[in-house]
Design an enzyme around this catalytic site. Structure first.
Site, PDB file in Angstrom:
ATOM      1  N   ILE A 126       0.871  -1.172   0.000  1.00  0.00           N
ATOM      2  CA  ILE A 126       0.000   0.000   0.000  1.00  0.00           C
ATOM      3  C   ILE A 126       0.908   1.223   0.000  1.00  0.00           C
ATOM      4  O   ILE A 126       1.928   1.236   0.693  1.00  0.00           O
ATOM      5  CB  ILE A 126      -0.925   0.012   1.241  1.00  0.00           C
ATOM      6  N   ASP A 127       0.557   2.238  -0.778  1.00  0.00           N
ATOM      7  CA  ASP A 127       1.367   3.454  -0.865  1.00  0.00           C
ATOM      8  C   ASP A 127       1.652   4.043   0.515  1.00  0.00           C
ATOM      9  O   ASP A 127       0.822   3.945   1.431  1.00  0.00           O
ATOM     10  CB  ASP A 127       0.663   4.519  -1.715  1.00  0.00           C
ATOM     11  N   PHE A 128       2.791   4.692   0.637  1.00  0.00           N
ATOM     12  CA  PHE A 128       3.246   5.296   1.884  1.00  0.00           C
ATOM     13  C   PHE A 128       2.165   6.145   2.539  1.00  0.00           C
ATOM     14  O   PHE A 128       1.903   6.034   3.742  1.00  0.00           O
ATOM     15  CB  PHE A 128       4.486   6.145   1.592  1.00  0.00           C
ATOM     16  N   THR A 130      -1.081   6.157   1.948  1.00  0.00           N
ATOM     17  CA  THR A 130      -2.400   5.519   1.966  1.00  0.00           C
ATOM     18  C   THR A 130      -2.478   4.590   3.171  1.00  0.00           C
ATOM     19  O   THR A 130      -1.501   3.936   3.517  1.00  0.00           O
ATOM     20  CB  THR A 130      -2.638   4.724   0.666  1.00  0.00           C
TER      21      THR A 130
END
Length: 302
Positions: A126-128, A130
């Site tokens: 998962i994106d930093f 998010t």
């Protein structure tokens, strides 16, 4: 120096996977240690693909800094095969460089080590900036099965996000093409296919509206980089807090520095093809609370 003797249960594991499970190292960290002759099996250097035998002695000459106490982990679901963990926004899922000492992977494996249990590893990221549910496999077989099921779109992920304006229609499907510029770490959305672009499909449904903002649930039918963020911005509804695809000026005015996007639900949509994980068929893991939803849409429950 650390040394382990391979048990009957561990026999057959690849050397790299064995140490990833023992130490929670990213593969890149293991590869660096192996290249610099800091990993031995029975006092000899072996390839990462070497299959361990019962009784083998694995030795690590890697000098690690004493680990600091890390924050607790919000575990949403766990059993003998998997962990479903809430990743906070602003925390790396893992760090392939081995330099960052506080990632979700570090926290999870620190928690497991404290219980005397073996290491786990994430099967997606998962994106930093998010937040949301990240799945961890607790053994090699589970990792392979989950990786396949995710690629087959049989592990379904749903997101909640806050966007600018009111979507018209309130529910529907975004289908276009996404081209990734790896050098700039961003993507571009086009309505027509271009060289290097891939189809991106997202179903969406507006759940609430107020103060010029919409709370939107998104379900990914494809898994492209920054898919929800870029498609929403392309349609004129950038995510609140998203400087990359939205307005930094507006985000600061609203007091947000990270995109308000959360992977809030994971559904296991498979049957017997999941083998030892078939017991998860039809099960759903859902976030208990999402701070940004409470902040902007108090009282909404999913």
């Amino acid at each position: 120096m650390e040394e382990w003797q391979v048990t009957k249960k561990e026999a057959g594991l690849r050397l790299d996977r064995y140490l990833q499970e023992k130490k929670g190292w990213p593969r890149s960290f293991f590869m660096k240690a192996q290249r610099t002759n800091k990993i031995k099996v029975n006092r000899k250097k072996e390839d990462p693909s070497y299959r361990l035998a019962e009784g083998d002695r694995v030795i690590s000459f890697v000098l690690e800094e004493k680990k600091k106490s890390l924050p607790p982990v919000d575990v949403l679901y766990e059993d003998d095969h998997i962990l479903a963990v809430n990743k906070p926004a602003g925390l790396l899922s893992l760090d392939v460089t081995g330099k960052e000492k506080d990632t979700l992977l570090d926290r999870v494996n620190g928690m497991l080590a404290g219980k005397g249990q073996g290491a786990a590893y994430p099967v997606h990221r998962i994106d930093f900036n998010t937040s949301g549910i990240l799945l961890f496999a607790r053994d090699e077989e589970t990792g392979h099965i989950l990786d396949r099921l995710i690629k087959e779109r049989k592990v379904k992920k749903s997101y909640l996000c806050v966007v600018r304006g009111s979507l018209q229609p309130p529910a529907g499907r975004m289908e276009n093409y996404i081209f990734k510029d790896a050098r700039k770490n961003r993507v571009y959305v086009t309505e027509d296919p271009v060289k290097g672009a891939r189809t991106a499909i997202t179903d969406y449904e507006t759940k609430a509206f107020g103060r010029g903002l919409s709370l939107v649930e998104c379900r990914l039918l494809t898994g492209r980089t920054h898919q929800i963020r870029s498609q929403m911005a392309h349609g004129g509804h950038p995510l609140l807090g998203d400087d990359k695809y939205g307005s930094k000026e507006w985000n600061r005015k609203m007091g947000e520095r990270r995109q308000l996007l959360c992977a809030f639900r994971v559904t296991f949509s498979f049957g017997e093809e999941a083998g030892p994980l078939s017991y998860l068929s039809g099960r759903t893991v859902t976030m208990d609370r999402i701070p940004f939803v409470e902040r902007y849409f108090k009282g909404y429950r999913w």
